[in-house]
Design a protein around this motif. Structure first.
Motif, PDB file in Angstrom:
ATOM      1  N   SER A 182      -9.281   1.947  -4.042  1.00  9.72           N
ATOM      2  CA  SER A 182      -7.555   2.861  -3.158  1.00  9.72           C
ATOM      3  C   SER A 182      -8.419   4.118  -2.559  1.00  9.72           C
ATOM      4  O   SER A 182      -9.959   4.266  -3.758  1.00  9.72           O
ATOM      5  CB  SER A 182      -7.423   3.186  -3.712  1.00  9.72           C
ATOM      6  N   ASN A 222      -6.051   8.121   0.394  1.00  6.93           N
ATOM      7  CA  ASN A 222      -4.647   8.461   1.362  1.00  6.93           C
ATOM      8  C   ASN A 222      -4.689   6.796   1.761  1.00  6.93           C
ATOM      9  O   ASN A 222      -3.451   6.611   2.328  1.00  6.93           O
ATOM     10  CB  ASN A 222      -4.909   9.271   2.366  1.00  6.93           C
ATOM     11  N   ARG A 223      -4.149   6.330   0.674  1.00  7.38           N
ATOM     12  CA  ARG A 223      -4.093   4.572   0.836  1.00  7.38           C
ATOM     13  C   ARG A 223      -4.407   4.300  -0.815  1.00  7.38           C
ATOM     14  O   ARG A 223      -5.849   3.891  -0.879  1.00  7.38           O
ATOM     15  CB  ARG A 223      -4.626   3.612   1.797  1.00  7.38           C
ATOM     16  N   TRP A 266       0.881  -1.303  -0.001  1.00  8.84           N
ATOM     17  CA  TRP A 266      -0.265   0.360   0.280  1.00  8.84           C
ATOM     18  C   TRP A 266       1.001   1.037   0.098  1.00  8.84           C
ATOM     19  O   TRP A 266       2.410   1.239   0.919  1.00  8.84           O
ATOM     20  CB  TRP A 266      -1.326  -0.177   1.331  1.00  8.84           C
ATOM     21  N   ASP A 288      -3.453   0.770  -3.549  1.00  6.02           N
ATOM     22  CA  ASP A 288      -3.194  -0.434  -3.269  1.00  6.02           C
ATOM     23  C   ASP A 288      -2.155  -0.839  -4.644  1.00  6.02           C
ATOM     24  O   ASP A 288      -2.582  -0.719  -5.484  1.00  6.02           O
ATOM     25  CB  ASP A 288      -4.312  -1.344  -3.468  1.00  6.02           C
ATOM     26  N   ASN A 320       0.636   5.353   0.434  1.00  5.90           N
ATOM     27  CA  ASN A 320      -0.372   5.957   1.434  1.00  5.90           C
ATOM     28  C   ASN A 320       0.621   7.401   1.519  1.00  5.90           C
ATOM     29  O   ASN A 320       1.493   8.032   2.319  1.00  5.90           O
ATOM     30  CB  ASN A 320      -0.535   6.108   3.158  1.00  5.90           C
TER      31      ASN A 320
END
Length: 185
Positions: A72, A75-76, A50, A78, A52
């Protein structure tokens, strides 16, 4: 009234005990030994799962346009199916990580090198034992072309990792992933 006060005090005590952090690591002896071996041999790889990034206006616009991978958020992100890694082999480190964020200074026109990529012997390289978690903190600085990266990684006995990267030219980003042995192919 006394009963109410006793109940409130009892609830506060239970909450305080329940919220207290557990000072010991829950890692098994086998997990700790595996991580110790990887670190002492300096032959491991962090496979990033991940990314970020900082959720800036630009990243939010990209997310709102539906341009991120399924599952996704701004702020995150995949990274499944990508070859995203940071590798330590002896005194050398190598990284090939996708970058999501904003460039703060002008870059080159090379569209093939938009991620975080570096290879070489870093400055100020250290891996320090974290007694509380029975894991390690790895720190170093490395330059690639015109950019310098400051890298801090937490390695845990469960072989999970966080990888924070600060750049002289881009907004900060961090990755989560898995630590695994590295064997040259």
């Amino acid at each position: 009234m006394k009963k109410l006060e006793k109940c409130i005090i009892a609830v506060l005590i239970v909450v305080a005990i329940g919220c207290a952090s557990h000072p010991k690591s829950s890692a098994t002896a086998e997990e700790i030994e595996t991580l110790n071996k990887l670190v002492s041999e300096k032959s491991f790889e962090i496979q990033a799962n991940w990314a970020n990034p900082l959720a800036t206006g630009s990243i939010n616009s990209i997310a709102n346009a539906g341009l991120l991978p399924p599952g996704s958020t701004a702020n995150r992100i995949d990274l499944s199916g990508s070859a995203s890694f940071l590798r330590v082999t002896g005194d050398k480190v190598e990284a090939n990580l996708p970058y999501f964020g904003e460039r703060q200074m002008g870059g080159t026109y090379n569209n093939n090198n938009t991620g975080i990529q570096f290879e070489g012997v870093p400055k100020d390289f250290e891996i320090v034992l974290n007694k509380k978690t029975q894991g390690y903190t790895m720190r170093f600085t490395i330059s690639a072309a015109t950019e310098t990266y400051q890298v801090v990684s937490q390695l845990t006995p469960s072989l999970s990792s966080t990888l924070n990267i600060n750049s002289t030219h881009r907004t900060a980003i961090w990755y989560t992933g898995r630590v695994r042995p590295y064997a040259k192919e």
